[in-house]
Design a protein around this motif. Structure first.
Motif, PDB file in Angstrom:
ATOM      1  N   LYS A 151       9.458  21.398  -8.621  1.00 49.61           N
ATOM      2  CA  LYS A 151      10.310  20.591  -7.862  1.00 49.61           C
ATOM      3  C   LYS A 151       9.570  19.683  -7.015  1.00 49.61           C
ATOM      4  CE  LYS A 151      12.506  25.025  -6.659  1.00 49.61           C
ATOM      5  NZ  LYS A 151      13.687  24.529  -7.462  1.00 49.61           N
ATOM      6  N   ARG A 152       8.955  18.995  -8.165  1.00 49.74           N
ATOM      7  CA  ARG A 152       8.567  17.544  -7.670  1.00 49.74           C
ATOM      8  C   ARG A 152       9.018  16.367  -7.003  1.00 49.74           C
ATOM      9  NH1 ARG A 152       7.105  13.577  -5.814  1.00 49.74           N
ATOM     10  NH2 ARG A 152       5.022  12.221  -6.725  1.00 49.74           N
ATOM     11  N   GLY A 153      10.213  16.690  -7.793  1.00 47.03           N
ATOM     12  CA  GLY A 153      11.621  15.440  -8.332  1.00 47.03           C
ATOM     13  C   GLY A 153      12.504  16.006  -8.935  1.00 47.03           C
ATOM     14  N   ILE A 154      13.683  14.597  -8.666  1.00 45.49           N
ATOM     15  CA  ILE A 154      15.111  15.474  -8.693  1.00 45.49           C
ATOM     16  C   ILE A 154      15.443  14.687  -9.912  1.00 45.49           C
ATOM     17  CG2 ILE A 154      17.383  14.883  -7.941  1.00 45.49           C
ATOM     18  CD1 ILE A 154      16.175  14.888  -4.692  1.00 45.49           C
ATOM     19  N   LEU A 155      16.353  15.795 -11.153  1.00 39.78           N
ATOM     20  CA  LEU A 155      16.165  15.218 -12.233  1.00 39.78           C
ATOM     21  C   LEU A 155      17.651  14.794 -12.473  1.00 39.78           C
ATOM     22  CD1 LEU A 155      13.518  16.777 -13.486  1.00 39.78           C
ATOM     23  CD2 LEU A 155      14.425  16.699 -15.138  1.00 39.78           C
ATOM     24  N   MET A 156      17.768  13.060 -12.861  1.00 41.88           N
ATOM     25  CA  MET A 156      19.044  12.618 -12.421  1.00 41.88           C
ATOM     26  C   MET A 156      19.641  12.468 -14.126  1.00 41.88           C
ATOM     27  SD  MET A 156      20.350   9.629 -10.364  1.00 41.88           S
ATOM     28  CE  MET A 156      20.510  10.713  -8.635  1.00 41.88           C
ATOM     29  N   GLY A 157      21.480  12.504 -14.615  1.00 43.87           N
ATOM     30  CA  GLY A 157      21.217  11.955 -15.871  1.00 43.87           C
ATOM     31  C   GLY A 157      22.128  13.328 -16.908  1.00 43.87           C
ATOM     32  N   THR A 158      21.381  12.864 -18.176  1.00 39.29           N
ATOM     33  CA  THR A 158      22.597  13.673 -18.989  1.00 39.29           C
ATOM     34  C   THR A 158      21.664  15.287 -19.646  1.00 39.29           C
ATOM     35  OG1 THR A 158      22.293  11.848 -20.343  1.00 39.29           O
ATOM     36  CG2 THR A 158      24.126  12.419 -18.873  1.00 39.29           C
ATOM     37  N   GLY A 185       0.352  -1.069   0.110  1.00 39.90           N
ATOM     38  CA  GLY A 185      -0.063   0.245   0.033  1.00 39.90           C
ATOM     39  C   GLY A 185       1.088   1.167  -0.613  1.00 39.90           C
ATOM     40  N   LYS A 186       2.144   1.346   0.078  1.00 44.28           N
ATOM     41  CA  LYS A 186       3.150   2.444   0.298  1.00 44.28           C
ATOM     42  C   LYS A 186       4.514   2.465  -0.140  1.00 44.28           C
ATOM     43  CE  LYS A 186       4.438   6.107   3.581  1.00 44.28           C
ATOM     44  NZ  LYS A 186       3.367   6.819   2.364  1.00 44.28           N
ATOM     45  N   LEU A 187       4.797   3.225  -1.083  1.00 47.31           N
ATOM     46  CA  LEU A 187       6.242   3.000  -1.526  1.00 47.31           C
ATOM     47  C   LEU A 187       7.091   4.089  -0.719  1.00 47.31           C
ATOM     48  CD1 LEU A 187       5.638   3.306  -5.336  1.00 47.31           C
ATOM     49  CD2 LEU A 187       6.402   1.540  -3.841  1.00 47.31           C
ATOM     50  N   LYS A 188       8.133   3.808  -0.602  1.00 43.92           N
ATOM     51  CA  LYS A 188       9.863   5.250   0.186  1.00 43.92           C
ATOM     52  C   LYS A 188      10.062   6.045  -0.994  1.00 43.92           C
ATOM     53  CE  LYS A 188      10.818   1.902   3.789  1.00 43.92           C
ATOM     54  NZ  LYS A 188      11.824   0.770   4.185  1.00 43.92           N
ATOM     55  N   GLY A 189       9.654   5.025  -2.673  1.00 40.43           N
ATOM     56  CA  GLY A 189      10.384   6.207  -3.413  1.00 40.43           C
ATOM     57  C   GLY A 189      10.331   5.619  -5.113  1.00 40.43           C
ATOM     58  N   LEU A 190      10.146   6.110  -6.148  1.00 39.61           N
ATOM     59  CA  LEU A 190      10.262   5.768  -6.932  1.00 39.61           C
ATOM     60  C   LEU A 190      11.032   6.351  -8.548  1.00 39.61           C
ATOM     61  CD1 LEU A 190       7.853   4.430  -8.805  1.00 39.61           C
ATOM     62  CD2 LEU A 190       6.615   6.743  -9.579  1.00 39.61           C
ATOM     63  N   ILE A 191      11.076   5.668  -9.045  1.00 36.69           N
ATOM     64  CA  ILE A 191      12.560   6.281 -10.264  1.00 36.69           C
ATOM     65  C   ILE A 191      11.167   5.541 -11.819  1.00 36.69           C
ATOM     66  CG2 ILE A 191      14.218   5.303 -12.210  1.00 36.69           C
ATOM     67  CD1 ILE A 191      15.321   4.521  -9.221  1.00 36.69           C
ATOM     68  N   LEU A 192      11.087   6.849 -11.868  1.00 33.19           N
ATOM     69  CA  LEU A 192      10.780   7.976 -13.563  1.00 33.19           C
ATOM     70  C   LEU A 192      11.406   7.300 -15.131  1.00 33.19           C
ATOM     71  CD1 LEU A 192       8.238   8.113 -14.824  1.00 33.19           C
ATOM     72  CD2 LEU A 192       8.439   9.700 -14.463  1.00 33.19           C
ATOM     73  N   LEU A 238      15.145   9.828 -14.876  1.00 37.44           N
ATOM     74  CA  LEU A 238      15.898   9.855 -14.929  1.00 37.44           C
ATOM     75  C   LEU A 238      15.542  10.637 -16.698  1.00 37.44           C
ATOM     76  CD1 LEU A 238      16.891   6.035 -14.187  1.00 37.44           C
ATOM     77  CD2 LEU A 238      18.379   8.539 -13.239  1.00 37.44           C
ATOM     78  N   ILE A 239      16.416  10.982 -16.811  1.00 41.77           N
ATOM     79  CA  ILE A 239      16.524  11.026 -18.659  1.00 41.77           C
ATOM     80  C   ILE A 239      18.229  11.376 -19.127  1.00 41.77           C
ATOM     81  CG2 ILE A 239      14.533  12.744 -18.206  1.00 41.77           C
ATOM     82  CD1 ILE A 239      16.650  15.802 -18.283  1.00 41.77           C
ATOM     83  N   SER A 255      21.259   2.476 -10.406  1.00 39.89           N
ATOM     84  CA  SER A 255      21.747   2.131  -9.168  1.00 39.89           C
ATOM     85  C   SER A 255      21.862   3.873  -8.500  1.00 39.89           C
ATOM     86  CB  SER A 255      22.647   1.568  -9.968  1.00 39.89           C
ATOM     87  OG  SER A 255      23.847   1.991  -7.472  1.00 39.89           O
ATOM     88  N   GLN A 256      22.539   4.605  -8.700  1.00 34.89           N
ATOM     89  CA  GLN A 256      22.046   6.324  -8.449  1.00 34.89           C
ATOM     90  C   GLN A 256      21.138   6.254  -7.882  1.00 34.89           C
ATOM     91  OE1 GLN A 256      25.553   8.230  -7.804  1.00 34.89           O
ATOM     92  NE2 GLN A 256      26.398   5.716  -7.467  1.00 34.89           N
ATOM     93  N   ALA A 257      20.241   6.905  -8.687  1.00 33.27           N
ATOM     94  CA  ALA A 257      18.990   7.215  -8.296  1.00 33.27           C
ATOM     95  C   ALA A 257      18.433   6.674  -7.348  1.00 33.27           C
ATOM     96  CB  ALA A 257      17.786   6.853  -9.061  1.00 33.27           C
TER      97      ALA A 257
END
Length: 441
Positions: free
Chosen positions: A319-326, A236-243, A299-300, A426-428
């Protein structure tokens, strides 16, 4: 959570398809071109140029080495008009138009690559997951220098795409150049491309992974179902999500809006500005929150384009999520499909889109909050040295509990997971775990 009402003000459907003339568009029911909007007063016809056009056509018919009929010459002239506007405008013949319609349903014939143009060369924007192109190892950024030994230098986008089309099952050889290296051949067979746009799984207890390969008509609905299933699979609950939006070439504007809306409860998602009235639209979030404010990392990379950039830009601005990648691809234009007679259509750029903070990412792309380049994950053998609990006669723990001596590592007991081989995932995941600790989750 469909939001069809948001698009009712647009007489013709808008697509934010990336690069290739046969990529993605929204609903394509034939409508008259005049319904797009009120055009400015027509300028006088350029009679001198029209006379030149007629003279050139006559000269070609009279002097060209082989006979050419009027229909072919006129269709080529139309293609030239569109292809010289920008890389994304195109004249769609019956086959092109049909393929465009099929692609929105997620099933079409081809190789499974999205292509663009760079300095006169045909460049792979991104391979589509689980297609002949991705299975053959074709990567975003590869230059296609030959198609069945025919050089692509100087070919228009439409001509290159036509060469890559053909009968299902037929083999085709692409000559590629990667990172300025030596050309190499890849032979693959054309297939029916059945694209599942949303994939989801739990990476670890509490942490979900959601990948969108492209934005089809039903992608917004599929993301809502995937979020619900991830929560259900994790009590029923997540601690975190990678999109994961890497190598996502874009797609239907409506779907991008719906996906962003799953993570936002208020505010602007995207707006468009163009020369005609109906090209100026604004899309805002509704209060429902399918994500339940789960901590989010997006991730982008350079293959994230168009609709993928709309979602990433909206989540970054709010500022809903942190963008990571390139840095992303940088396609910030909107295409409208104008059906014509005889099952033909125009795909023409009608507007630019802007993120909620007014950013145009055209030819610039979206810069991630945390730059992480892709790398190969390697794992050293886990060799533990002696611990206090291994020493003979050691004292017990004053608070109780069993001793924890060193133990032999268990090798091969765990099933392979995406984060084991993908450095960016892995980093996300590590970032999400850190956020969970600091927030006391």
């Amino acid at each position: 959570m469909p939001h069809l009402s948001r698009l009712t003000s647009l007489a013709l459907t808008i697509a934010v398809a990336c690069a290739a003339p046969a990529v993605i568009a929204a609903d394509l029911a034939p409508q008259p071109a005049r319904s797009v909007g009120t055009a400015p007063a027509a300028a006088p016809l350029p009679l001198d140029e029209l006379r030149t056009f007629a003279e050139v056509m006559d000269r070609i018919k009279a002097a060209y080495v082989e006979p050419v009929d009027d229909k072919t010459l006129l269709e080529n002239a139309i293609k030239g008009m569109l292809s010289n506007l920008d890389p994304h405008s195109a004249y769609l013949g019956p086959e092109d138009f049909q393929e465009l319609q099929e692609s929105t349903s997620g099933e079409f014939g081809g190789l499974g690559i999205e292509v663009g143009s760079e300095n006169g060369m045909i460049k792979v924007v991104s391979p589509i997951d689980d297609t002949p192109a991705s299975k053959a190892g074709i990567e975003a950024g590869d230059l296609i220098v030959k198609i069945n030994n025919q050089p692509t230098q100087g070919l228009s986008m439409t001509e290159a795409v036509d060469l890559m089309r053909g009968k299902l099952g037929e083999k085709i050889t692409l000559t590629l150049v990667r990172d300025g290296g030596t050309p190499f051949d890849v032979t693959l067979a054309r297939a029916t491309i059945q694209v599942k746009s949303v994939k989801a799984q739990l990476l670890e207890n509490g942490y979900g992974y959601l990948r969108i390969t492209q934005f089809q008509v039903k992608t917004g609905e599929e993301v809502g179902k995937a979020l619900a299933k991830l929560r259900k699979d994790n009590n029923g609950k997540l601690k975190g999500l990678i999109l994961d939006l890497r190598n996502n070439p874009g797609g239907v504007l409506q779907s991008a809006v719906e996906v962003a809306d799953h993570f936002l409860t208020k505010g602007l998602i995207v707006y468009t500005k163009g020369r005609i009235a109906n090209s100026e639209l604004r899309f805002s979030a509704d209060p429902a929150d399918a994500s339940e404010r789960v901590p989010l990392v997006v991730l982008i990379n350079g293959g994230s384009a168009s609709a993928a950039e709309i979602v990433a830009g909206a989540l970054q601005d709010h500022k809903r999520g942190i963008l990571m990648g390139t840095d992303s691809f940088g396609k910030g234009s909107v295409q409208t499909v104008l059906p014509l007679n005889n099952d033909r259509a125009l795909k023409i750029t009608t507007a630019l889109y802007y993120t909620p903070n007014g950013r145009s990412i055209q030819a610039q792309g979206i810069i991630p909050d945390v730059e992480v380049r892709q790398g190969k994950v390697t794992r050293d053998a886990d060799t533990e040295s002696f611990k206090e609990a291994d020493l003979q006669g050691h004292l017990g723990n004053g608070n109780g509990g069993a001793d924890r001596p060193s133990g032999k590592p268990v090798i091969g007991a765990r099933k392979a997971r995406p984060q084991d081989d993908d450095f960016q995932i892995s980093q996300a995941l590590s970032l999400l775990k850190g956020l969970s600790v600091t927030r006391g989750n």
